[in-house]
Scaffold this motif. Structure first.
Motif, mmCIF file in Angstrom:
data_model
loop_
_atom_site.group_PDB
_atom_site.id
_atom_site.type_symbol
_atom_site.label_atom_id
_atom_site.label_comp_id
_atom_site.label_asym_id
_atom_site.label_seq_id
_atom_site.Cartn_x
_atom_site.Cartn_y
_atom_site.Cartn_z
ATOM 1 N N THR A 178 -7.939 38.957 85.573
ATOM 2 C CA THR A 178 -7.148 38.299 85.555
ATOM 3 C C THR A 178 -6.991 37.360 87.413
ATOM 4 O O THR A 178 -7.428 36.645 87.523
ATOM 5 C CB THR A 178 -5.458 38.245 85.054
ATOM 6 O OG1 THR A 178 -6.705 38.210 83.712
ATOM 7 C CG2 THR A 178 -5.308 36.626 85.119
ATOM 8 N N LEU A 229 -0.845 24.414 86.960
ATOM 9 C CA LEU A 229 -1.367 24.284 85.521
ATOM 10 C C LEU A 229 -2.347 25.915 85.118
ATOM 11 O O LEU A 229 -2.697 25.710 83.658
ATOM 12 C CB LEU A 229 -1.985 23.314 85.465
ATOM 13 C CG LEU A 229 -0.793 21.626 85.581
ATOM 14 C CD1 LEU A 229 -1.348 20.442 84.885
ATOM 15 C CD2 LEU A 229 0.672 21.991 84.354
ATOM 16 N N PRO A 233 0.038 30.018 84.533
ATOM 17 C CA PRO A 233 -0.184 31.126 82.758
ATOM 18 C C PRO A 233 -0.416 32.531 83.159
ATOM 19 O O PRO A 233 -0.905 33.321 83.172
ATOM 20 C CB PRO A 233 -0.889 29.231 82.123
ATOM 21 C CG PRO A 233 -0.418 28.748 82.403
ATOM 22 C CD PRO A 233 -0.540 29.121 84.484
ATOM 23 N N LEU A 234 -2.328 32.207 84.138
ATOM 24 C CA LEU A 234 -2.753 33.546 84.547
ATOM 25 C C LEU A 234 -1.495 34.317 84.746
ATOM 26 O O LEU A 234 -2.008 36.132 84.629
ATOM 27 C CB LEU A 234 -4.119 33.012 85.504
ATOM 28 C CG LEU A 234 -4.637 32.365 84.345
ATOM 29 C CD1 LEU A 234 -6.195 31.637 85.721
ATOM 30 C CD2 LEU A 234 -5.578 33.434 83.670
ATOM 31 N N TYR A 236 1.120 34.984 85.074
ATOM 32 C CA TYR A 236 2.271 35.362 84.455
ATOM 33 C C TYR A 236 1.556 36.123 83.277
ATOM 34 O O TYR A 236 2.265 37.264 82.792
ATOM 35 C CB TYR A 236 2.786 34.495 83.392
ATOM 36 C CG TYR A 236 3.778 34.663 81.913
ATOM 37 C CD1 TYR A 236 5.415 35.696 82.578
ATOM 38 C CD2 TYR A 236 3.184 34.878 80.651
ATOM 39 C CE1 TYR A 236 5.839 34.939 81.529
ATOM 40 C CE2 TYR A 236 4.119 34.036 79.964
ATOM 41 C CZ TYR A 236 5.028 35.269 80.117
ATOM 42 O OH TYR A 236 6.418 35.888 78.698
ATOM 43 N N ALA A 237 0.658 36.126 82.813
ATOM 44 C CA ALA A 237 -0.587 36.639 82.090
ATOM 45 C C ALA A 237 -0.497 38.016 82.452
ATOM 46 O O ALA A 237 -0.816 39.251 81.811
ATOM 47 C CB ALA A 237 -2.009 36.076 81.378
ATOM 48 N N ARG A 240 2.766 40.514 82.797
ATOM 49 C CA ARG A 240 2.387 41.095 81.084
ATOM 50 C C ARG A 240 1.983 42.210 80.448
ATOM 51 O O ARG A 240 1.989 42.767 80.114
ATOM 52 C CB ARG A 240 2.405 39.242 80.493
ATOM 53 C CG ARG A 240 3.635 38.672 80.453
ATOM 54 C CD ARG A 240 4.814 39.136 79.672
ATOM 55 N NE ARG A 240 4.424 39.580 78.244
ATOM 56 C CZ ARG A 240 5.014 39.097 77.299
ATOM 57 N NH1 ARG A 240 5.302 38.264 77.207
ATOM 58 N NH2 ARG A 240 4.987 39.645 75.851
#
Length: 249
Positions: A178, A229, A233-234, A236-237, A240
């Motif tokens: 990622t 944008l 999100p990446l 954050y992924a 996680r």
């Protein structure tokens, strides 16, 4: 003391900054509206398409290179090592420049899908060199006992690789994969050297072109923030996934 130092630095920066000039040069409201309404969405979609295609190409080629690096056949290992070291050592900008000159070296050469295909191949070649080392590390991290157990059950080496080794390896290396996608996304800012038509602009080229037209950096700042944008999100992924893997261990 650390909080106090941080507070002093922030206050000093706030007092010394020329906020009027900053707003005029980087955040002019009229140009923010112009940047958002004159093709930013198309540039964003192009950036996403360039990133996804280049990453997919690099992932496939990187997997092949990783397997070559681990092969018992010497020439395969040597070729993979030469490729990886070469493309990790050469700046991506030079690779793009080389691809922009290919029609001169090979008259009539056409890469499928036009600009998209050129970007996917050029950026994918660079990305594959980094992905190959990540994938190789993931394969080597799979416990050897599972490979031996699979072979003892009568599975061939090829089936063991497909059914046992690679699925576990990719689960292990999902966070760094990622991260690599984030790097590929930012490297699409180099696509401008290919000489794009307006409909093929990515975010950086779009922002810079509009900034030059208006003699102001606001459109470029807007384009830069638009990258978030994709990358936030990446990121954050990734956090996680790392937290879940830590709990699994």
């Amino acid at each position: 003391m650390q909080y106090a130092v941080l507070l002093v630095v922030l206050v000093a920066a706030a007092l010394l900054a020329d906020w009027g000039q900053i707003a005029s040069v980087f955040f002019r409201p009229r140009l923010v509206v112009t940047a958002l309404s004159q093709g930013l969405v198309k540039a964003f979609l192009n950036t996403l398409a360039y990133s996804a295609g280049a990453f997919a190409f690099g992932l496939v080629l990187g997997t092949i290179l990783a397997l070559m690096r681990l092969s018992s056949v010497g020439p395969y290992r040597w070729l993979a090592t030469i490729y990886i070291e070469f493309f990790r050592g050469v700046p991506a900008l030079i690779v793009f420049l080389a691809f922009s000159l290919l029609p001169l070296a090979f008259p009539g050469l056409k890469i499928p899908f036009g600009t998209y295909g050129t970007v996917w191949v050029a950026l994918g070649l660079v990305s594959a060199a980094y992905l190959a080392e990540t994938i190789r590390a993931g394969i080597q991290a799979v416990p050897k006992g599972q490979i031996e157990a699979s072979r003892s059950l009568g599975m061939s080496s090829g089936r063991t690789l497909r059914k046992v080794v690679l699925p576990q390896a990719f689960r292990i290396i999902l966070p760094p994969l990622t991260n690599e996608f984030i790097l590929v996304t930012k490297d699409t800012s180099l696509v401008y050297v290919l000489g794009l038509s307006r409909g093929a602009y990515e975010l950086t080229k779009y922002g810079r072109d509009l900034a030059n037209t208006n003699a102001n950096l606001t459109p470029l700042v807007v384009a830069g923030f638009t990258y978030l944008l994709i990358t936030l999100p990446l990121a954050y992924a990734v956090r996680r996934l790392e937290a879940r893997n830590a709990r699994g261990r």
